[in-house]
Design a protein around this motif. Structure first.
Motif, PDB file in Angstrom:
ATOM      1  N   LEU A 137     -10.853   9.852  12.873  1.00  0.00           N
ATOM      2  CA  LEU A 137      -9.541   9.357  13.365  1.00  0.00           C
ATOM      3  C   LEU A 137      -9.508   7.866  13.747  1.00  0.00           C
ATOM      4  O   LEU A 137      -8.738   7.069  13.034  1.00  0.00           O
ATOM      5  CB  LEU A 137      -8.637  10.137  14.195  1.00  0.00           C
ATOM      6  CG  LEU A 137      -7.445   9.773  14.539  1.00  0.00           C
ATOM      7  CD1 LEU A 137      -6.379   9.480  13.193  1.00  0.00           C
ATOM      8  CD2 LEU A 137      -6.537  10.667  15.466  1.00  0.00           C
ATOM      9  N   GLY A 138     -10.513   7.683  14.446  1.00  0.00           N
ATOM     10  CA  GLY A 138     -10.770   6.392  14.967  1.00  0.00           C
ATOM     11  C   GLY A 138     -11.153   5.506  14.048  1.00  0.00           C
ATOM     12  O   GLY A 138     -10.951   4.310  13.816  1.00  0.00           O
ATOM     13  N   GLY A 139     -12.104   5.920  13.024  1.00  0.00           N
ATOM     14  CA  GLY A 139     -12.575   5.257  12.103  1.00  0.00           C
ATOM     15  C   GLY A 139     -11.702   4.857  10.869  1.00  0.00           C
ATOM     16  O   GLY A 139     -11.194   3.613  10.580  1.00  0.00           O
ATOM     17  N   ALA A 140     -10.538   5.847  10.610  1.00  0.00           N
ATOM     18  CA  ALA A 140      -9.465   5.822   9.880  1.00  0.00           C
ATOM     19  C   ALA A 140      -8.576   4.835  10.217  1.00  0.00           C
ATOM     20  O   ALA A 140      -8.087   3.755   9.438  1.00  0.00           O
ATOM     21  CB  ALA A 140      -8.825   7.145   9.604  1.00  0.00           C
TER      22      ALA A 140
ATOM     23  N   TRP B  17       0.588  -1.283   0.028  1.00  0.00           N
ATOM     24  CA  TRP B  17      -0.051  -0.001  -0.013  1.00  0.00           C
ATOM     25  C   TRP B  17       0.956   1.289   0.080  1.00  0.00           C
ATOM     26  O   TRP B  17       0.575   2.089  -0.694  1.00  0.00           O
ATOM     27  CB  TRP B  17      -0.937   0.045   1.150  1.00  0.00           C
ATOM     28  CG  TRP B  17      -1.845   1.064   1.351  1.00  0.00           C
ATOM     29  CD1 TRP B  17      -2.951   1.238   0.732  1.00  0.00           C
ATOM     30  CD2 TRP B  17      -1.688   2.233   2.044  1.00  0.00           C
ATOM     31  NE1 TRP B  17      -3.519   2.514   1.071  1.00  0.00           N
ATOM     32  CE2 TRP B  17      -2.583   3.064   1.920  1.00  0.00           C
ATOM     33  CE3 TRP B  17      -0.640   2.685   2.819  1.00  0.00           C
ATOM     34  CZ2 TRP B  17      -2.646   4.287   2.445  1.00  0.00           C
ATOM     35  CZ3 TRP B  17      -0.699   4.004   3.492  1.00  0.00           C
ATOM     36  CH2 TRP B  17      -1.816   4.768   3.202  1.00  0.00           C
ATOM     37  N   ARG B  18       1.779   1.169   0.849  1.00  0.00           N
ATOM     38  CA  ARG B  18       2.893   2.519   0.914  1.00  0.00           C
ATOM     39  C   ARG B  18       3.546   2.821  -0.525  1.00  0.00           C
ATOM     40  O   ARG B  18       3.448   3.679  -0.916  1.00  0.00           O
ATOM     41  CB  ARG B  18       3.834   2.130   2.248  1.00  0.00           C
ATOM     42  CG  ARG B  18       4.532   3.374   2.310  1.00  0.00           C
ATOM     43  CD  ARG B  18       5.400   3.056   3.543  1.00  0.00           C
ATOM     44  NE  ARG B  18       6.614   3.803   3.599  1.00  0.00           N
ATOM     45  CZ  ARG B  18       7.348   4.392   4.455  1.00  0.00           C
ATOM     46  NH1 ARG B  18       7.494   3.768   5.448  1.00  0.00           N
ATOM     47  NH2 ARG B  18       8.379   4.959   4.141  1.00  0.00           N
TER      48      ARG B  18
ATOM     49  N   ALA C 288       3.449  -0.783   9.182  1.00  0.00           N
ATOM     50  CA  ALA C 288       2.948   0.413   8.279  1.00  0.00           C
ATOM     51  C   ALA C 288       2.035   1.504   8.604  1.00  0.00           C
ATOM     52  O   ALA C 288       2.032   2.688   8.052  1.00  0.00           O
ATOM     53  CB  ALA C 288       2.239  -0.497   7.033  1.00  0.00           C
ATOM     54  N   ILE C 289       1.050   1.055   9.721  1.00  0.00           N
ATOM     55  CA  ILE C 289       0.475   2.120  10.057  1.00  0.00           C
ATOM     56  C   ILE C 289       1.162   3.343  11.068  1.00  0.00           C
ATOM     57  O   ILE C 289       0.846   4.574  10.738  1.00  0.00           O
ATOM     58  CB  ILE C 289      -0.781   1.506  11.120  1.00  0.00           C
ATOM     59  CG1 ILE C 289      -1.692   0.536  10.357  1.00  0.00           C
ATOM     60  CG2 ILE C 289      -1.237   2.651  11.904  1.00  0.00           C
ATOM     61  CD1 ILE C 289      -2.610  -0.169  11.151  1.00  0.00           C
ATOM     62  N   ALA C 290       1.999   2.706  11.629  1.00  0.00           N
ATOM     63  CA  ALA C 290       2.982   3.846  12.414  1.00  0.00           C
ATOM     64  C   ALA C 290       3.714   4.601  11.476  1.00  0.00           C
ATOM     65  O   ALA C 290       3.757   5.783  11.726  1.00  0.00           O
ATOM     66  CB  ALA C 290       3.914   2.964  13.399  1.00  0.00           C
TER      67      ALA C 290
ATOM     68  N   LEU D 182      -7.406   1.333   8.674  1.00  0.00           N
ATOM     69  CA  LEU D 182      -6.068   0.757   8.305  1.00  0.00           C
ATOM     70  C   LEU D 182      -5.675  -0.548   8.884  1.00  0.00           C
ATOM     71  O   LEU D 182      -4.882  -1.336   8.225  1.00  0.00           O
ATOM     72  CB  LEU D 182      -5.126   2.048   8.913  1.00  0.00           C
ATOM     73  CG  LEU D 182      -5.360   3.424   7.886  1.00  0.00           C
ATOM     74  CD1 LEU D 182      -4.186   4.304   8.586  1.00  0.00           C
ATOM     75  CD2 LEU D 182      -4.640   3.255   6.374  1.00  0.00           C
ATOM     76  N   SER D 183      -6.329  -0.648   9.888  1.00  0.00           N
ATOM     77  CA  SER D 183      -5.737  -1.847  10.777  1.00  0.00           C
ATOM     78  C   SER D 183      -6.369  -3.164  10.047  1.00  0.00           C
ATOM     79  O   SER D 183      -5.773  -4.154  10.176  1.00  0.00           O
ATOM     80  CB  SER D 183      -6.279  -1.851  12.256  1.00  0.00           C
ATOM     81  OG  SER D 183      -7.783  -2.045  12.286  1.00  0.00           O
TER      82      SER D 183
END
Length: 88
Positions: free
Chosen positions: A47-50, A6-7, A62-64, A54-55
């Motif tokens: 933000l929580g939904g995003a 993805w990145r 990658a999320i970090a 992502l998770s």
């Protein structure tokens, strides 16, 4: 798709549907503000939904990386240059 895939795609070029997704999010924000939801509550929910989304498609490392890039944008003042929604 792994987080690194993805990145790589994001570094290469923006997905075709990114503009459409952004428009949908803008409408959701406008709707929440019309419903008298506080901006910080709306932002926290988005933000929580995003992060939840992502998770489901990226690993934690990658999320970090995405979060580090976002933090770098904040620290560089880039967010202050974005257009804003109309004030209530």
């Amino acid at each position: 798709m792994s987080g690194s895939d993805w990145r790589y795609k994001m570094d290469d070029e923006a997905p075709e549907d990114l503009s459409h997704a952004g428009s949908v999010v803008d409408k959701a924000i406008e709707y929440m503000l019309e419903q008298q939801i506080a901006p910080v509550s709306a932002a926290s929910a988005l933000l929580g939904g995003a992060l939840g989304l992502l998770s489901r498609s990226m690993d934690d490392r990658a999320i970090a990386g995405v979060l580090r890039q976002a933090l770098a944008s904040v620290e560089a003042g880039e967010l202050r240059q974005l257009p804003t929604l109309p004030k209530r």
